[in-house]
Every structure is written in structure tokens, then in C-alpha cells.
Enzyme design. Structure first.
Site, short mmCIF file in Angstrom:
data_model
loop_
_atom_site.label_atom_id
_atom_site.label_comp_id
_atom_site.label_asym_id
_atom_site.label_seq_id
_atom_site.Cartn_x
_atom_site.Cartn_y
_atom_site.Cartn_z
N LYS A 39 -0.76 -11.66 -10.33
CA LYS A 39 -2.00 -11.74 -9.61
C LYS A 39 -2.45 -10.26 -8.95
CE LYS A 39 0.93 -13.38 -5.74
NZ LYS A 39 1.47 -14.71 -5.33
N ARG A 72 -0.17 -24.34 3.46
CA ARG A 72 -1.21 -23.49 2.90
C ARG A 72 -2.37 -24.50 1.93
NH1 ARG A 72 0.44 -17.84 -0.46
NH2 ARG A 72 0.99 -19.34 -1.88
N HIS A 119 5.74 -23.87 -2.74
CA HIS A 119 6.06 -22.62 -2.63
C HIS A 119 6.80 -22.51 -1.41
CE1 HIS A 119 5.75 -18.12 -3.32
NE2 HIS A 119 4.80 -18.29 -2.25
N ARG A 162 8.58 -18.50 -10.99
CA ARG A 162 7.44 -17.75 -10.79
C ARG A 162 7.98 -16.50 -10.49
NH1 ARG A 162 6.38 -22.57 -8.04
NH2 ARG A 162 6.34 -21.62 -6.25
N TYR A 198 -9.88 14.49 11.39
CA TYR A 198 -10.69 14.11 12.48
C TYR A 198 -10.15 13.83 13.66
CZ TYR A 198 -14.00 13.26 8.55
OH TYR A 198 -14.75 13.05 7.46
N CYS A 215 -8.10 11.09 5.81
CA CYS A 215 -9.32 11.14 5.73
C CYS A 215 -9.45 9.94 4.75
CB CYS A 215 -10.09 12.24 5.37
SG CYS A 215 -9.61 13.87 6.37
N ASP A 257 -10.90 10.37 1.72
CA ASP A 257 -10.35 10.85 0.44
C ASP A 257 -9.61 11.97 0.27
OD1 ASP A 257 -13.03 9.39 -0.23
OD2 ASP A 257 -13.95 10.78 0.66
#
Ligand SMILES: *Cc1c(COP(=O)(O)O)cnc(C)c1O
Length: 377
Positions: free
Chosen positions: A40, A140, A170, A223, A272, A318, A320
């Protein structure tokens, strides 16, 4: 999001390590037990199709994913093995799963009734393979009571649109040294399974932790998720890892290079908010990776390896780019290893997770599609 193919930054995945981790787990399985590789979330950030193909070659019998689209991606890659979607797929999508031979999790009797309606509306009838979920304590999805569970069994058995393939639960804490809650869940699952009138093909509860910490529960399949990627599921920032009964070799590293190096002077800030201000001449290197790549702002202060030196990230990360303080002049183009696949390295994925106060699962999953995945072995 486009992958950055013209930028020196990528996630490297060692498929040899992935194969070895699965082979090690295969040897550890109980007689007759099978392995479903959990791929997943883009195989926990490692790339689902390459990991799935490697898993098949290493002996996996099937796959688990979280959402239907992840299962369809494997089918599009010509993977014909069983695939179970662990999350709740909207009942209206049940016909797509059925037509593609994809097994779905039934979270409730209500869901089964709705899926039955949807399947009845289709001219071509494919049986939908179903695994009944048991909520033994995750809170869940799945049946929480005996009545709900028996109503679910009746719906799958009585309706020819369903193929009763499995029952599973689970665990919330198979990765903890305190096994009281785990035992409570195991007992509830055993009780629920004992109520069944029909035994499906797969009754399963083991995740990586339950298997490699030798919980010794009956589970027709494991699993196997985080273990594929060579990571210990018990890892937390504050506790020692529990010993794994199989060797685990991390597969993922993140690499880039310095795009610019310069000296800044006393009073000059970095990033920043100028959270770093130089007190004297300071050599700063810039790395072209940022929070848009999943390299989150919390990595400020973490040390990455530049050349052969571990250097702190200074100033805020930042979107990027981020900046490191270098101990000496180094040329632009010098290799930067953000995360090392060596579990003993100060910039291992576990150490990165510890720095953020989280788990390595999250660090790996956050790495965005902008970082190309590069495979070796
Ligand atoms: C993600 C998941 C797994 C795999 O867990 P790991 O800790 O990665 O082995 C197994 N079962 C379910 C239901 C899951 O959601």
C-alpha cells in the site's frame, strides 16, 4: 506532480535488500503459512510495481493494498496474483473489484448488503471475493460484536455474488513489549473465528510485528509490510527496538547533491524567518530538496552526510531547497545523502524519524512523487 528527472535528487531503492528481507521471512513462516506483501501507499514510498514484482520473485503469494486504485495499478502491471484491499472500498465500486478479481474487506453487514445491491445491477456477474473484517481492538473497521459478525457471515454465504475468501483482524500493539492488549485482541479474534459455520480459505491476523516477534498465533498468511522494507516495526524515538527473529536490511536511501556553496558573513541569515544567523564567516551549501518532496520542516537541525561529513541543516527547510552548514569549502555537485540505508548511520531512516518524533513508516510514506525512485540490484 511531475517527477524531477532533471534535478539531482532521488530515492534509491535496493531491490536486492527487499528480496532478501522477503526470502528471510519466507524461511521463518510456519508450515503451510503464506506471505502477502503489503505494498500500500506506493509500497511505503518505495514504488509499488517494482516492489511487487520483486516480492513475487521472492515467493510472495499475494498482495495487500489500502485502496482499490492501488490494486488496479498492480493489475495494470499484469500482476495476476491475489490482491486484498485492506481499507473500506465504497460499495458502489464493488463491481470493479469483482471484474478484476480483487478481494475486498467487508467492514460491516451494512456494507455487504450495499455491495450485493451493486453487484446485482451488473449484467455480467463476477463473484466478489470478500474477507470479513473483525474489529478485535483497533476500533477501526470490521465486526465488533458476535451478532454483527454472524450477520456478515450469513450475507456472504447466502449470496452467490460473494466468494467467502477470508476473515482477518489487525493488531494495535503487536510491536510492543507489553503484550496485554495484544493477548486480549488475539483472544477476541479466536472467539469470533470459533463462531464461523463455514471456514474460508484464509484466516489471518499476522502483520510484520506479530510474525517477527514470534507471537505464534495461527494465521494462514502473514501480511508482511514494514519488514519488506527492512525496518523494525517496534521502532520509536524513545524505546529500544525489540529483537527481530529475522535479519532486516533497509532498502531506501535518499540522495542529492549541493547545487551551490558560498560563504556568508557575520549577521547574514539563512532561510525564511532567519532562524539561523551567522556569527562569523560560515560556509553554506544548498540542497535542492524541500517539504514539497516530503522533506518536512521538522528536519531543521538534522545532520545529513555531505561528502563524508555529517552537516546540520540550518535555517528552515523551504518548499524546494534546504541549507546545510559545511565545515570546509566543498564544490557544488558534492554528493549529499539525506537518508542512509545503513541502519547504523547517524542519518538512517530510524534516526530521521527519531529527529521528527515519529516513526520510519511516516518518513518513507511522505517522500513525494517529485523524487524519482531509482532501483538497483
Ligand atoms: C498496513 C497493514 C499491515 C502491514 O503492517 P506492517 O506493520 O507494515 O507489517 C497489515 N495489516 C493491515 C490491516 C494493515 O493495514
Amino acid at each position: 506532480m511531475v517527477p524531477g528527472l532533471h534535478r539531482p535528487a532521488y530515492v534509491q531503492v535496493d531491490l536486492g535488500a527487499i528480496k532478501q528481507n522477503i526470502v528471510n521471512e519466507m524461511k521463518h513462516l510456519a508450515p503451510g503459512q503464506k506471505l502477502f506483501a503489503v505494498v500500500k501507499a506506493n509500497a511505503y514510498g518505495h514504488g509499488s510495481v517494482p516492489v511487487a514484482k520483486t516480492a513475487l520473485a521472492a515467493g510472495a503469494s499475494g498482495f495487500c493494498v489500502a485502496i482499490l486504485d492501488e490494486a488496479l495499478e498492480l493489475r495494470r502491471a499484469n500482476i495476476a496474483a491475489p490482491i486484498l484491499v485492506l481499507g473500506v472500498v465504497p460499495a458502489k465500486e464493488a463491481p470493479i473489484a469483482a471484474a478484476n478479481g480483487i478481494s475486498l474487506t467487508a467492514p460491516s453487514a451494512e456494507w455487504l448488503a450495499a455491495a450485493k445491491e451493486q453487484l446485482a445491477q451488473k449484467a455480467e456477474t463476477f463473484k466478489l471475493k470478500v474477507h470479513l473484517g473483525v474489529d478485535s481492538g483497533m476500533g477501526r473497521i470490521g465486526a465488533n460484536t458476535d451478532e454483527e459478525f454472524l450477520a456478515m457471515e450469513k450475507l456472504v454465504v447466502d449470496n452467490s455474488c460473494f466468494d467467502f475468501e477470508g476473515v482477518f483482524t489487525h493488531f494495535a500493539s503487536a510491536d510492543s513489549s507489553d503484550d496485554r492488549y495484544f493477548k486480549k485482541q488475539a483472544a477476541k479474534f479466536k472467539h469470533m473465528v470459533g463462531l464461523l459455520h463455514t471456514r474460508p480459505k484464509w484466516i489471518h491476523c499476522d502483520n510484520t510485528a506479530a510474525s517477527i516477534f514470534d507471537k505464534d498465533l495461527p494465521s494462514d498468511l502473514v501480511r508482511f509490510g514494514i519488514g519488506i522494507y527492512g525496518l523494525n516495526p517496534s521502532s520509536t524515538p524513545t524505546t529500544a527496538d525489540l529483537p527481530s527473529s529475522i535479519p532486516l536490511k533497509p532498502a531506501l536511501s535518499v540522495e542529492s547533491e549541493l547545487t551551490m556553496v558560498k560563504t556568508i558573513h557575520a549577521g547574514d541569515g539563512v532561510g525564511y524567518g532567519s532562524t539561523f544567523v551567522a556569527e562569523r564567516d560560515t560556509i553554506i551549501g544548498t540542497v535542492p530538496v524541500g517539504y514539497a518532496d516530503g522533506w518536512v520542516r521538522g528536519f531543521q537541525g538534522f545532520k545529513v552526510k555531505v561528502g563524508d561529513k555529517y552537516c546540520p541543516i540550518v535555517g528552515r527547510v523551504c518548499m524546494d531547497q534546504f541549507m546545510v552548514e559545511l565545515p570546509e569549502m566543498m564544490p557544488a555537485g558534492t554528493k549529499v545523502e539525506l537518508i542512509s540505508a545503513d541502519p547504523a548511520a547517524p542519518n538512517s531512516i530510524k534516526k530521521a524519524a527519531d529527529h521528527l518524533g515519529t516513526i520510519h513508516y511516516e518518513v518513507a510514506c511522505l517522500l513525494s512523487d517529485r523524487l524519482p525512485r531509482v532501483y538497483r540490484n
